[in-house]
Write an enzyme that holds these catalytic residues in place. Sequence first.
Site, mmCIF file in Angstrom:
data_model
loop_
_atom_site.group_PDB
_atom_site.id
_atom_site.type_symbol
_atom_site.label_atom_id
_atom_site.label_comp_id
_atom_site.label_asym_id
_atom_site.label_seq_id
_atom_site.Cartn_x
_atom_site.Cartn_y
_atom_site.Cartn_z
ATOM 1 N N HIS A 27 0.858 -1.169 -0.052
ATOM 2 C CA HIS A 27 -0.156 -0.303 -0.115
ATOM 3 C C HIS A 27 1.144 1.173 0.013
ATOM 4 C CE1 HIS A 27 -3.822 -1.906 0.243
ATOM 5 N NE2 HIS A 27 -3.321 -2.606 1.493
ATOM 6 N N LYS A 137 -19.950 1.705 -14.629
ATOM 7 C CA LYS A 137 -18.767 2.506 -15.439
ATOM 8 C C LYS A 137 -17.583 2.614 -14.266
ATOM 9 C CE LYS A 137 -22.082 5.682 -17.387
ATOM 10 N NZ LYS A 137 -22.478 7.020 -17.781
#
Length: 255
Positions: A27, A137
Site C-alpha cells: 500500500h 462504469k
Amino acid sequence: MQQATERVIDLAAAHGVAAVAVQGGSHYGAGSFWADQVVDAGMLAIVTSTTGPVVAPFGGGDKVFGTNPITLAAPGEAEDRLVADLATSTGAYGKVIAARNAGESIPAGWAVDPNGSPTTDPVAAMAGALTPFGGHKGSAISAAVEAFSAILGAGTFAFETEDIWSNPASRMNIGQLILAIDPSFFSGREHARNRTSELLGAIRRSAPGGDVLAPGDPERERARENGMTVPLSESVVDDLRELGKRLDIELPNPL
C-alpha cells in the site's frame, strides 16, 4: 514508489513523457503524495495502483478488484493545482477500517455482506466486499486500473494478492504505475499552469457565491487545518497510549 517517482521525473524531463511500472509493492498511502512530487517538478501526473482484494465487480459478489486508486494531477499558477485522487470503490477501505475501530456504521451503498446483501456494518463489509463507484462504469474503470497497474510488471492482481489487512507479514507484490508528462515539450509549462488555473477558476465560480470546490481543494483545506492539529479517533489514541507504555514514553494529556 519514491524511487519510481524520482525516476519518472528525470525521464520525462529528458523525453517529454515517461512511465515507470512498480512490482513488489505494498500500500502506498495517498496517491497525491506521489503525484504532488511530479507536479512540483512542473509536470502532469497519472498514478495508479492495485491493492488487496476488497471490491466485487458490478453484478458480482466475489472480491476480484482492489480499491484501485487513481490520481491525476496538473500544475496551476503559484501553488494552485488540480488533483483528482480517488479510489474506484464507492468508499475508501481505510474508512471502513476506521468505522470498524470506532464502532460506527458506514454509508449505505458502500458494501455488501458475504451473502451479497447491502450492509452498513463495517465488519460485515470486510467479510463481504465493497462496491465499485458508479455501478458498471466504475467497475470498468477499476478493471482498467487493475490492468494498467499490474500487467506492465510482475505485480499481482487484487484477487491474487494476500492483503496486509489479513496478514501483516504479507509482501503483497501489488503493481503500481506512475506516468509524467512535461508540458515544456508541448504547449509550455507557463501555458499549462495558466490553463489549469483557468479551469479551476471556472469550476469554483460555477455556482452563485462562487463556493464550488475544485478537485484537490478539500485536501488542501484539511492540510492547512491539520498543520497545527490532527483529529484522532479514540481507538487511535488508545493504540498510541498503549504503544507509549511499551516504549516507556509518557504521552501528553490530552494527546
